[in-house]
Write a protein that holds these residues in place. Structure first.
Motif, PDB file in Angstrom:
ATOM      1  N   VAL A 129      10.463   1.672   2.289  1.00 56.70           N
ATOM      2  CA  VAL A 129       9.185   1.927   3.024  1.00 56.70           C
ATOM      3  C   VAL A 129       9.431   2.236   4.284  1.00 56.70           C
ATOM      4  O   VAL A 129      10.573   1.982   4.931  1.00 56.70           O
ATOM      5  N   ARG A 130       8.213   2.639   4.921  1.00 52.08           N
ATOM      6  CA  ARG A 130       8.567   3.334   6.418  1.00 52.08           C
ATOM      7  C   ARG A 130       9.038   2.337   7.404  1.00 52.08           C
ATOM      8  O   ARG A 130       9.235   1.382   7.137  1.00 52.08           O
ATOM      9  N   THR A 147       1.097  -1.222   0.060  1.00 52.88           N
ATOM     10  CA  THR A 147       0.126   0.076   0.126  1.00 52.88           C
ATOM     11  C   THR A 147       1.076   1.233  -0.046  1.00 52.88           C
ATOM     12  O   THR A 147       0.516   2.175  -0.731  1.00 52.88           O
ATOM     13  N   GLU A 148       1.951   1.284   0.767  1.00 52.06           N
ATOM     14  CA  GLU A 148       2.880   2.462   1.048  1.00 52.06           C
ATOM     15  C   GLU A 148       3.558   2.622  -0.252  1.00 52.06           C
ATOM     16  O   GLU A 148       3.832   3.739  -0.749  1.00 52.06           O
TER      17      GLU A 148
END
Length: 218
Positions: free
Chosen positions: A177-178, A129-130
């Motif tokens: 990504v985070r 999603t990110e």
């Protein structure tokens, strides 16, 4: 476009079981290949159940892998394909990416490591999603390796796995990504890694294989 709803096709490479995860050899009792296979099966079972994953292609050269996938994961979207003696991890990943691209030239292809026995489907979905259709990667918990690499739609996967792969993927234009996503970052190469994965919660096959090894007699 929502890339979670469109679906990502993942490629998961695995060496011959007796040659994989050599740094774990001796850290656990019993047959090494059995634990390596359990790591793989837990990883791909979790990946296949993640929202946003359409297909999981396991590139392997060991007939035991194909046999166990057929026996345990039939109908889940996980399928084995023969590696065919390709020279190394990146070549195997490119082979798998080419196969899935042949079926959907405009899709998103991902490379996922085979040693994520604590993987939770929601962490993988969160990473997809990110990424949002961008070429993206997830670094391992040491921040030097890569556990997941995603292509942009219809674009090359361009895998650069190996020593320092997180930096290599970042330098090639992939976005990281985070922070978080602990179960997606926890690949298992050493006994210390296995302890981290155990603390997060192992998949049932790995937990069973380790329990069986610890209770086995000499």
């Amino acid at each position: 476009m929502c890339f979670v709803e469109q679906g990502v096709d993942l490629v998961v490479p695995i060496k011959r079981l007796d040659r994989a995860k050599t740094r774990l050899r001796g850290a656990i009792g019993g047959p090494h290949a059995e634990v390596v296979l359990a790591l793989l099966l837990d990883t791909v079972a979790a990946a296949a159940s993640a929202r946003g994953v359409r297909r999981v292609l396991v590139v392997c050269e060991d007939t035991r892998v194909a046999k166990e996938i057929a026996a345990e994961l039939a109908g889940t979207g996980v399928e084995p394909v023969d590696e065919g003696g390709l020279p190394g991890l990146n070549a195997a990943l490119q082979h798998g990416a080419d196969l899935v691209r042949a079926d959907d030239p405009g899709g998103v292809v991902g490379a996922l490591q085979a040693d994520l026995p604590a993987l939770r489907p929601e962490d993988l979905t969160a990473a997809i999603t990110e990424a949002g259709g961008r070429r993206a990667f997830c670094a391992d918990r040491q921040t030097t390796g890569t556990t997941l690499l995603l292509s942009a739609p219809g674009a090359p996967l361009d895998p650069r796995f190996g020593t320092g792969s997180a930096h290599a993927h970042l330098a090639s234009g992939a976005v990281a990504v985070r922070a978080g996503l602990a179960t997606l970052r926890c690949d298992v190469d050493t006994a210390a890694d296995l302890a981290e994965a155990t603390a997060l919660g192992l998949g049932q096959r790995t937990a069973y294989a380790l329990a069986k090894r610890s209770t086995a007699g000499p």
